[in-house]
Design a protein around this motif. Structure first.
Motif, PDB file in Angstrom:
ATOM      1  N   UNK A 112       0.807  -1.212   0.000  1.00  0.00           N
ATOM      2  CA  UNK A 112       0.000   0.000   0.000  1.00  0.00           C
ATOM      3  C   UNK A 112       0.847   1.271   0.000  1.00  0.00           C
ATOM      4  N   UNK A 113       2.157   1.120   0.074  1.00  0.00           N
ATOM      5  CA  UNK A 113       3.068   2.262   0.065  1.00  0.00           C
ATOM      6  C   UNK A 113       3.162   2.845  -1.338  1.00  0.00           C
ATOM      7  N   UNK A 114       3.366   4.157  -1.416  1.00  0.00           N
ATOM      8  CA  UNK A 114       3.504   4.856  -2.700  1.00  0.00           C
ATOM      9  C   UNK A 114       4.682   4.313  -3.508  1.00  0.00           C
ATOM     10  N   UNK A 115       5.722   3.860  -2.810  1.00  0.00           N
ATOM     11  CA  UNK A 115       6.930   3.382  -3.474  1.00  0.00           C
ATOM     12  C   UNK A 115       7.025   1.866  -3.433  1.00  0.00           C
ATOM     13  N   UNK A 116       5.906   1.180  -3.570  1.00  0.00           N
ATOM     14  CA  UNK A 116       5.891  -0.283  -3.511  1.00  0.00           C
ATOM     15  C   UNK A 116       6.637  -0.913  -4.688  1.00  0.00           C
ATOM     16  N   UNK A 117       6.868  -0.143  -5.762  1.00  0.00           N
ATOM     17  CA  UNK A 117       7.605  -0.682  -6.904  1.00  0.00           C
ATOM     18  C   UNK A 117       9.048  -1.017  -6.544  1.00  0.00           C
ATOM     19  N   UNK A 118       9.541  -0.405  -5.499  1.00  0.00           N
ATOM     20  CA  UNK A 118      10.895  -0.690  -5.048  1.00  0.00           C
ATOM     21  C   UNK A 118      10.871  -2.047  -4.363  1.00  0.00           C
ATOM     22  N   UNK A 119      11.802  -2.886  -4.690  1.00  0.00           N
ATOM     23  CA  UNK A 119      11.751  -4.273  -4.242  1.00  0.00           C
ATOM     24  C   UNK A 119      11.828  -4.446  -2.736  1.00  0.00           C
ATOM     25  N   UNK A 120      12.813  -3.810  -2.112  1.00  0.00           N
ATOM     26  CA  UNK A 120      12.989  -4.067  -0.684  1.00  0.00           C
ATOM     27  C   UNK A 120      13.733  -2.939  -0.009  1.00  0.00           C
ATOM     28  N   UNK A 121      13.752  -3.005   1.299  1.00  0.00           N
ATOM     29  CA  UNK A 121      14.508  -2.096   2.142  1.00  0.00           C
ATOM     30  C   UNK A 121      15.021  -2.907   3.322  1.00  0.00           C
ATOM     31  N   UNK A 122      16.008  -2.416   4.033  1.00  0.00           N
ATOM     32  CA  UNK A 122      16.535  -3.226   5.133  1.00  0.00           C
ATOM     33  C   UNK A 122      15.579  -3.274   6.321  1.00  0.00           C
ATOM     34  N   UNK A 123      15.289  -4.484   6.762  1.00  0.00           N
ATOM     35  CA  UNK A 123      14.527  -4.655   7.997  1.00  0.00           C
ATOM     36  C   UNK A 123      15.463  -4.429   9.180  1.00  0.00           C
ATOM     37  N   UNK A 124      16.675  -4.955   9.048  1.00  0.00           N
ATOM     38  CA  UNK A 124      17.719  -4.753  10.061  1.00  0.00           C
ATOM     39  C   UNK A 124      19.029  -4.499   9.337  1.00  0.00           C
ATOM     40  N   UNK A 125      19.813  -3.571   9.855  1.00  0.00           N
ATOM     41  CA  UNK A 125      21.115  -3.224   9.277  1.00  0.00           C
ATOM     42  C   UNK A 125      22.040  -2.942  10.452  1.00  0.00           C
ATOM     43  N   UNK A 126      22.980  -3.823  10.696  1.00  0.00           N
ATOM     44  CA  UNK A 126      23.892  -3.676  11.833  1.00  0.00           C
ATOM     45  C   UNK A 126      25.326  -3.608  11.346  1.00  0.00           C
ATOM     46  N   UNK A 127      26.104  -2.708  11.939  1.00  0.00           N
ATOM     47  CA  UNK A 127      27.547  -2.636  11.686  1.00  0.00           C
ATOM     48  C   UNK A 127      28.254  -2.746  13.023  1.00  0.00           C
ATOM     49  N   UNK A 128      29.108  -3.736  13.143  1.00  0.00           N
ATOM     50  CA  UNK A 128      29.909  -3.924  14.355  1.00  0.00           C
ATOM     51  C   UNK A 128      31.145  -3.042  14.238  1.00  0.00           C
ATOM     52  N   UNK A 156      33.106   5.444  20.642  1.00  0.00           N
ATOM     53  CA  UNK A 156      33.321   4.810  21.939  1.00  0.00           C
ATOM     54  C   UNK A 156      32.071   4.103  22.416  1.00  0.00           C
ATOM     55  N   UNK A 157      32.268   3.223  23.358  1.00  0.00           N
ATOM     56  CA  UNK A 157      31.179   2.507  23.992  1.00  0.00           C
ATOM     57  C   UNK A 157      31.688   1.822  25.243  1.00  0.00           C
ATOM     58  N   UNK A 158      30.786   1.559  26.164  1.00  0.00           N
ATOM     59  CA  UNK A 158      31.176   0.911  27.418  1.00  0.00           C
ATOM     60  C   UNK A 158      31.082  -0.600  27.354  1.00  0.00           C
ATOM     61  N   UNK A 159      30.448  -1.124  26.299  1.00  0.00           N
ATOM     62  CA  UNK A 159      30.336  -2.581  26.155  1.00  0.00           C
ATOM     63  C   UNK A 159      30.373  -2.935  24.669  1.00  0.00           C
ATOM     64  N   UNK A 160      30.505  -4.202  24.395  1.00  0.00           N
ATOM     65  CA  UNK A 160      30.510  -4.657  23.002  1.00  0.00           C
ATOM     66  C   UNK A 160      29.161  -4.403  22.339  1.00  0.00           C
ATOM     67  N   UNK A 162      27.149  -1.923  22.807  1.00  0.00           N
ATOM     68  CA  UNK A 162      27.043  -0.523  22.411  1.00  0.00           C
ATOM     69  C   UNK A 162      27.816  -0.230  21.134  1.00  0.00           C
ATOM     70  N   UNK A 163      28.776  -1.058  20.799  1.00  0.00           N
ATOM     71  CA  UNK A 163      29.591  -0.833  19.609  1.00  0.00           C
ATOM     72  C   UNK A 163      28.968  -1.423  18.346  1.00  0.00           C
ATOM     73  N   UNK A 164      27.849  -2.119  18.484  1.00  0.00           N
ATOM     74  CA  UNK A 164      27.117  -2.606  17.319  1.00  0.00           C
ATOM     75  C   UNK A 164      26.033  -1.580  17.016  1.00  0.00           C
ATOM     76  N   UNK A 165      26.215  -0.838  15.927  1.00  0.00           N
ATOM     77  CA  UNK A 165      25.268   0.213  15.557  1.00  0.00           C
ATOM     78  C   UNK A 165      24.164  -0.390  14.704  1.00  0.00           C
ATOM     79  N   UNK A 166      22.925  -0.232  15.157  1.00  0.00           N
ATOM     80  CA  UNK A 166      21.780  -0.749  14.412  1.00  0.00           C
ATOM     81  C   UNK A 166      21.308   0.296  13.395  1.00  0.00           C
ATOM     82  N   UNK A 167      20.247  -0.040  12.665  1.00  0.00           N
ATOM     83  CA  UNK A 167      19.774   0.804  11.577  1.00  0.00           C
ATOM     84  C   UNK A 167      19.384   2.204  12.068  1.00  0.00           C
ATOM     85  N   UNK A 168      18.690   2.287  13.187  1.00  0.00           N
ATOM     86  CA  UNK A 168      18.249   3.582  13.704  1.00  0.00           C
ATOM     87  C   UNK A 168      19.452   4.456  14.073  1.00  0.00           C
TER      88      UNK A 168
END
Length: 188
Positions: A112-128, A156-160, A162-168
């Protein structure tokens, strides 16, 4: 094949003794110490160092103005000027990442999205960020220019965890990028 015999060079008397070499090293160090006492050392003016030498007072003074154009910092995801995700979950950055620091879970765009023609987007995107070696290959391979290496060196981070950055978090630190995005191209 003939055997070639090599002759070792003969050492002089001063080279055989250790004390003259130690003394030469001491004189070089002493020379640098006197130069820094007489005034700032070479390079201190460009770094705005305080006091003697080229030591930078880190939390108060930053390298931001001194970073070269080619500096590669930490990766981040960016949105377009209308706050839409640029990433199409092609997973090229995940496949090319040498230390395997990127993990992507592709997700569908609702029909139902206006841009439904686009195949996909990331549900989760993590960078360690602990594993990331800041090589820039993810930025080079991205077809939609969705991932950029920003000029940030204080990660920086106080734990491992915290060093994994999620999509948000990646979108928060990445910000917006202006320009054509093939994903949203009407002609595609």
């Amino acid at each position: 094949m003939p055997v070639v015999k090599l002759q070792r060079p003969t050492l002089t008397t001063s080279e055989k003794l250790t004390l003259p070499s130690i003394f030469k090293g001491f004189l070089v160090t002493l020379g640098h110490a006197f130069k820094s006492l007489a005034g700032k050392s070479r390079g201190a003016d460009s770094l705005n160092g305080s006091g003697l030498g080229v030591t930078m007072q880190y939390p108060e003074q930053k390298w931001d103005g001194e970073l070269p154009e080619y500096y590669r910092g930490a990766p981040a995801l960016v949105t377009d000027e209308q706050d839409r995700e640029r990433c199409v979950s092609c997973q090229l950055c995940e496949f090319i990442c040498p230390p395997k620091a990127i993990k992507i879970v592709p997700g569908e765009i609702p029909s139902d999205d206006e841009w439904a023609k686009v195949e996909k987007r990331p549900k989760a995107f993590d960078i360690d960020m602990i594993r990331c070696i800041y090589c820039g290959m993810c930025e080079e391979v991205c077809p939609e220019q969705a991932i950029y290496l920003r000029k940030d060196y204080a990660i920086t981070g106080l734990s491992r965890a915290e060093m994994v950055h999620d999509k948000e978090k990646l979108y928060e630190i990445g910000g917006k990028r202006v320009g054509l995005v093939n994903k949203w191209n009407e002609l595609k």
